[in-house]
Scaffold this active site. Sequence first.
Site, short mmCIF file in Angstrom:
data_model
loop_
_atom_site.label_atom_id
_atom_site.label_comp_id
_atom_site.label_asym_id
_atom_site.label_seq_id
_atom_site.Cartn_x
_atom_site.Cartn_y
_atom_site.Cartn_z
CG HIS A 107 22.80 1.15 -17.04
ND1 HIS A 107 23.71 0.95 -18.03
CD2 HIS A 107 22.88 -0.28 -16.40
CE1 HIS A 107 24.30 -0.32 -18.02
NE2 HIS A 107 23.64 -1.04 -17.34
CD GLU A 156 20.63 -3.91 -17.35
OE1 GLU A 156 21.70 -3.00 -17.01
OE2 GLU A 156 21.01 -5.01 -17.60
#
Length: 139
Positions: A80, A129
Amino acid sequence: MIGKLNHVGVATPSIDESVAMYRDLLGATSITDKWVMPEQGVWVCFVNLPNSQIELIEPYGDKSPITAFLEKNPKGGQHHVCFEVEDIIEARDAMKAKGATVLGEPRIGAHGTPVIFVHPKNMGGVLVELMETPKGDHH
Ligand SMILES: CC[C@@H](C(=O)O)C(=O)SCCNC(=O)CCNC(=O)[C@H](O)C(C)(C)COP(=O)(O)OP(=O)(O)OC[C@H]1O[C@@H](n2cnc3c(N)ncnc32)[C@H](O)[C@@H]1OP(=O)(O)O
Ligand SMILES: [Co+2]
Protein backbone atom coordinates in the site's frame (compact mmCIF):
# COMPACT_ATOMS: atom_id res chain seq x y z
CA MET A 1 -6.88 16.84 -0.50
CA ILE A 2 -3.92 14.45 -0.16
CA GLY A 3 -0.76 15.69 1.46
CA LYS A 4 2.68 14.18 1.89
CA LEU A 5 3.53 10.62 0.97
CA ASN A 6 4.05 9.26 4.48
CA HIS A 7 5.13 5.70 3.73
CA VAL A 8 5.07 2.80 1.32
CA GLY A 9 3.81 -0.41 2.91
CA VAL A 10 5.67 -3.58 2.03
CA ALA A 11 4.28 -6.95 3.08
CA THR A 12 6.80 -9.61 4.00
CA PRO A 13 6.70 -13.13 5.42
CA SER A 14 9.63 -12.16 7.68
CA ILE A 15 10.37 -8.65 8.93
CA ASP A 16 13.73 -9.87 10.24
CA GLU A 17 14.81 -11.07 6.80
CA SER A 18 13.51 -7.88 5.13
CA VAL A 19 15.36 -5.70 7.64
CA ALA A 20 18.59 -7.54 6.83
CA MET A 21 17.94 -7.02 3.10
CA TYR A 22 17.32 -3.25 3.42
CA ARG A 23 20.39 -2.95 5.64
CA ASP A 24 22.80 -5.19 3.74
CA LEU A 25 21.70 -4.66 0.13
CA LEU A 26 20.51 -1.05 0.15
CA GLY A 27 22.60 0.24 3.05
CA ALA A 28 19.69 1.48 5.17
CA THR A 29 21.08 2.78 8.46
CA SER A 30 17.98 3.86 10.38
CA ILE A 31 15.55 1.01 11.03
CA THR A 32 13.21 0.83 14.01
CA ASP A 33 12.64 -2.24 16.14
CA LYS A 34 9.53 -4.20 15.17
CA TRP A 35 6.42 -4.15 17.32
CA VAL A 36 3.03 -5.82 17.12
CA MET A 37 -0.27 -4.05 16.41
CA PRO A 38 -2.88 -6.69 17.32
CA GLU A 39 -5.85 -4.54 16.28
CA GLN A 40 -4.29 -4.12 12.80
CA GLY A 41 -3.24 -7.77 12.59
CA VAL A 42 0.38 -7.00 11.78
CA TRP A 43 3.91 -6.79 13.07
CA VAL A 44 5.46 -3.54 11.87
CA CYS A 45 8.78 -1.72 11.63
CA PHE A 46 9.99 1.30 9.68
CA VAL A 47 12.99 1.83 7.44
CA ASN A 48 13.61 5.57 7.77
CA LEU A 49 14.62 7.42 4.61
CA PRO A 50 15.57 11.09 4.24
CA ASN A 51 12.17 11.95 2.74
CA SER A 52 9.84 9.10 3.67
CA GLN A 53 9.57 5.65 5.23
CA ILE A 54 9.20 2.06 4.13
CA GLU A 55 6.75 0.26 6.41
CA LEU A 56 7.52 -3.45 6.68
CA ILE A 57 4.47 -5.48 7.72
CA GLU A 58 4.27 -9.15 8.62
CA PRO A 59 1.03 -10.98 9.50
CA TYR A 60 0.02 -11.27 13.15
CA GLY A 61 -2.78 -13.57 14.29
CA ASP A 62 -5.20 -15.68 12.30
CA LYS A 63 -7.24 -12.73 10.96
CA SER A 64 -4.46 -10.63 9.51
CA PRO A 65 -5.60 -8.45 6.56
CA ILE A 66 -2.36 -9.29 4.72
CA THR A 67 -2.63 -13.09 4.86
CA ALA A 68 -4.42 -13.42 1.50
CA PHE A 69 -1.94 -10.99 -0.11
CA LEU A 70 1.00 -13.12 1.06
CA GLU A 71 -0.69 -16.29 -0.15
CA LYS A 72 -0.78 -14.69 -3.61
CA ASN A 73 2.70 -13.18 -3.21
CA PRO A 74 4.60 -15.63 -0.97
CA LYS A 75 7.85 -13.66 -1.07
CA GLY A 76 6.02 -10.44 -0.19
CA GLY A 77 5.73 -7.23 -2.18
CA GLN A 78 4.57 -3.64 -2.29
CA HIS A 79 1.26 -3.59 -0.44
CA HIS A 80 0.00 0.00 0.00
CA VAL A 81 0.89 3.66 -0.22
CA CYS A 82 0.03 6.05 2.60
CA PHE A 83 -0.78 9.72 2.11
CA GLU A 84 -1.30 12.21 4.89
CA VAL A 85 -4.57 14.11 5.29
CA GLU A 86 -5.44 16.91 7.70
CA ASP A 87 -8.67 15.41 9.04
CA ILE A 88 -9.44 11.69 8.81
CA ILE A 89 -13.22 12.06 9.25
CA GLU A 90 -13.39 14.68 6.50
CA ALA A 91 -11.25 12.42 4.29
CA ARG A 92 -13.42 9.37 5.00
CA ASP A 93 -16.62 11.29 4.25
CA ALA A 94 -15.14 12.73 1.04
CA MET A 95 -14.09 9.25 -0.12
CA LYS A 96 -17.54 7.85 0.58
CA ALA A 97 -19.28 10.81 -1.07
CA LYS A 98 -17.21 10.13 -4.20
CA GLY A 99 -18.34 6.49 -4.18
CA ALA A 100 -15.11 4.91 -2.99
CA THR A 101 -15.12 1.84 -0.74
CA VAL A 102 -13.59 2.73 2.61
CA LEU A 103 -12.44 -0.42 4.39
CA GLY A 104 -13.65 -0.27 7.99
CA GLU A 105 -13.70 2.66 10.35
CA PRO A 106 -10.75 4.89 11.31
CA ARG A 107 -8.26 3.06 13.55
CA ILE A 108 -5.10 4.19 15.25
CA GLY A 109 -2.16 3.45 12.99
CA ALA A 110 1.55 3.00 13.50
CA HIS A 111 2.17 6.77 13.86
CA GLY A 112 -0.44 7.09 16.61
CA THR A 113 -3.00 8.92 14.47
CA PRO A 114 -6.16 7.53 12.83
CA VAL A 115 -5.94 5.82 9.45
CA ILE A 116 -8.40 4.50 6.86
CA PHE A 117 -7.93 2.35 3.77
CA VAL A 118 -9.47 2.85 0.31
CA HIS A 119 -10.05 -0.32 -1.70
CA PRO A 120 -7.58 -0.95 -4.56
CA LYS A 121 -10.47 -1.30 -7.03
CA ASN A 122 -11.03 2.48 -6.67
CA MET A 123 -7.38 3.41 -7.21
CA GLY A 124 -6.21 1.46 -10.25
CA GLY A 125 -5.12 -1.56 -8.23
CA VAL A 126 -3.26 0.37 -5.52
CA LEU A 127 -4.40 -0.03 -1.91
CA VAL A 128 -4.36 3.49 -0.43
CA GLU A 129 -3.99 4.31 3.26
CA LEU A 130 -4.94 7.80 4.41
CA MET A 131 -3.41 8.88 7.69
CA GLU A 132 -4.11 11.96 9.76
CA THR A 133 -0.98 14.12 9.96
CA PRO A 134 0.50 13.93 13.47
CA LYS A 135 -0.06 17.13 15.48
CA GLY A 136 2.97 19.38 15.24
CA ASP A 137 3.86 18.11 11.74
CA HIS A 138 1.56 20.59 9.97
CA HIS A 139 3.34 23.12 7.77
C1 LIG B 1 0.87 -0.87 10.55
C2 LIG B 1 -0.49 -0.33 10.74
C3 LIG B 1 -1.05 0.43 9.55
C4 LIG B 1 -0.33 1.76 9.42
O1 LIG B 1 -0.46 2.56 10.39
O2 LIG B 1 0.37 2.06 8.46
C5 LIG B 1 -1.02 -0.38 8.29
O3 LIG B 1 -0.53 -0.03 7.26
S1 LIG B 1 -1.81 -1.90 8.42
C6 LIG B 1 -1.70 -2.59 6.77
C7 LIG B 1 -2.53 -3.80 6.68
N1 LIG B 1 -3.93 -3.48 6.79
C8 LIG B 1 -4.74 -3.37 5.73
O4 LIG B 1 -4.34 -3.59 4.59
C9 LIG B 1 -6.18 -3.02 6.03
C10 LIG B 1 -7.01 -2.82 4.78
N2 LIG B 1 -6.91 -3.96 3.89
C11 LIG B 1 -7.95 -4.81 3.70
O5 LIG B 1 -9.03 -4.64 4.22
C12 LIG B 1 -7.66 -5.99 2.82
O6 LIG B 1 -6.28 -6.22 2.76
C13 LIG B 1 -8.21 -5.80 1.36
C14 LIG B 1 -7.59 -4.61 0.65
C15 LIG B 1 -9.75 -5.67 1.38
C16 LIG B 1 -7.86 -7.05 0.55
O7 LIG B 1 -8.17 -8.14 1.33
P1 LIG B 1 -8.06 -9.60 0.74
O8 LIG B 1 -8.44 -10.57 1.80
O9 LIG B 1 -6.74 -9.76 0.08
O10 LIG B 1 -9.27 -9.52 -0.26
P2 LIG B 1 -9.47 -10.16 -1.66
O11 LIG B 1 -8.65 -11.40 -1.80
O12 LIG B 1 -10.95 -10.26 -1.79
O13 LIG B 1 -8.93 -9.07 -2.66
C17 LIG B 1 -9.78 -8.27 -3.40
C18 LIG B 1 -9.00 -7.80 -4.63
O14 LIG B 1 -8.02 -6.84 -4.21
C19 LIG B 1 -6.73 -7.30 -4.58
N3 LIG B 1 -5.80 -6.88 -3.54
C20 LIG B 1 -5.73 -7.35 -2.29
N4 LIG B 1 -4.79 -6.71 -1.60
C21 LIG B 1 -4.24 -5.81 -2.46
C22 LIG B 1 -3.19 -4.87 -2.32
N5 LIG B 1 -2.55 -4.69 -1.16
N6 LIG B 1 -2.88 -4.11 -3.39
C23 LIG B 1 -3.52 -4.26 -4.58
N7 LIG B 1 -4.55 -5.15 -4.76
C24 LIG B 1 -4.87 -5.92 -3.71
C25 LIG B 1 -6.86 -8.78 -4.68
O15 LIG B 1 -5.84 -9.31 -5.50
C26 LIG B 1 -8.23 -8.92 -5.31
O16 LIG B 1 -8.15 -8.62 -6.68
P3 LIG B 1 -9.01 -9.41 -7.74
O17 LIG B 1 -8.62 -10.85 -7.58
O18 LIG B 1 -8.63 -8.83 -9.06
O19 LIG B 1 -10.45 -9.17 -7.35
CO1 LIG C 1 0.66 1.58 6.46
